[in-house]
Design a protein around this motif. Structure first.
Motif, mmCIF file in Angstrom:
data_model
loop_
_atom_site.group_PDB
_atom_site.id
_atom_site.type_symbol
_atom_site.label_atom_id
_atom_site.label_comp_id
_atom_site.label_asym_id
_atom_site.label_seq_id
_atom_site.Cartn_x
_atom_site.Cartn_y
_atom_site.Cartn_z
ATOM 1 N N GLN A 22 0.829 -1.204 0.000
ATOM 2 C CA GLN A 22 0.000 0.000 0.000
ATOM 3 C C GLN A 22 0.867 1.260 0.000
ATOM 4 O O GLN A 22 0.645 2.186 -0.783
ATOM 5 N N ILE A 23 1.857 1.279 0.846
ATOM 6 C CA ILE A 23 2.746 2.439 0.942
ATOM 7 C C ILE A 23 3.582 2.581 -0.326
ATOM 8 O O ILE A 23 3.768 3.688 -0.834
ATOM 9 N N LEU A 24 4.058 1.477 -0.877
ATOM 10 C CA LEU A 24 4.840 1.523 -2.109
ATOM 11 C C LEU A 24 4.000 2.040 -3.272
ATOM 12 O O LEU A 24 4.446 2.887 -4.047
ATOM 13 N N CYS A 28 4.697 5.448 -5.367
ATOM 14 C CA CYS A 28 4.850 5.384 -6.820
ATOM 15 C C CYS A 28 3.784 6.212 -7.532
ATOM 16 O O CYS A 28 3.947 6.569 -8.695
ATOM 17 N N SER A 29 2.704 6.513 -6.832
ATOM 18 C CA SER A 29 1.633 7.353 -7.380
ATOM 19 C C SER A 29 1.867 8.829 -7.113
ATOM 20 O O SER A 29 1.046 9.660 -7.488
ATOM 21 N N GLY A 30 2.960 9.143 -6.429
ATOM 22 C CA GLY A 30 3.316 10.543 -6.228
ATOM 23 C C GLY A 30 3.098 11.091 -4.833
ATOM 24 O O GLY A 30 3.374 12.260 -4.588
ATOM 25 N N LEU A 40 -2.893 7.503 5.925
ATOM 26 C CA LEU A 40 -3.071 6.210 6.603
ATOM 27 C C LEU A 40 -3.199 6.345 8.119
ATOM 28 O O LEU A 40 -3.358 5.343 8.808
ATOM 29 N N ASN A 41 -3.067 7.579 8.591
ATOM 30 C CA ASN A 41 -3.175 7.852 10.021
ATOM 31 C C ASN A 41 -2.137 7.065 10.827
ATOM 32 O O ASN A 41 -2.457 6.409 11.826
ATOM 33 N N SER A 49 9.638 2.774 8.478
ATOM 34 C CA SER A 49 9.898 1.384 8.881
ATOM 35 C C SER A 49 9.400 0.399 7.830
ATOM 36 O O SER A 49 10.072 -0.593 7.524
ATOM 37 N N HIS A 50 8.229 0.672 7.280
ATOM 38 C CA HIS A 50 7.699 -0.202 6.227
ATOM 39 C C HIS A 50 8.619 -0.193 5.005
ATOM 40 O O HIS A 50 8.869 -1.241 4.400
ATOM 41 N N PHE A 51 9.128 0.984 4.644
ATOM 42 C CA PHE A 51 10.063 1.063 3.523
ATOM 43 C C PHE A 51 11.337 0.279 3.821
ATOM 44 O O PHE A 51 11.822 -0.474 2.976
#
Length: 82
Positions: A22-24, A28-30, A40-41, A49-51
């Motif tokens: 979701q984050i990626l 990628c969508s800007g 995402l609150n 951390s997710h990256f």
């Protein structure tokens, strides 16, 4: 971004979690990391951390490499659908 939209991308990078995808996709969508965190609150640290986790899963060094991998797999998947 709704859950069903994210699920469409899970097969592109199967090592990633739903949230990492979701984050990626958002980046990628800007979306900026700050915008992602707000949307995402979650905290900016959580987004980072997710990256970092996604980079480790694919043994990559930069976020640009992760985005390139995503786009490569996305385009390859489009070619299969034709």
């Amino acid at each position: 971004m709704k859950e069903f939209e994210v699920n469409e991308y899970l097969e592109l990078l199967p090592k990633l979690s739903t949230r990492e995808i979701q984050i990626l996709v958002m980046t990628c969508s800007g979306f900026s990391r700050t915008e992602i965190a707000l949307e995402l609150n979650v905290s900016l640290n959580t987004v980072n951390s997710h990256f970092k986790n996604a980079l480790k899963k694919y043994d990559l060094n930069t976020y640009a490499q992760l985005q390139s991998l995503f786009f490569f797999n996305f385009l390859r998947n489009l070619k299969k659908l034709r």
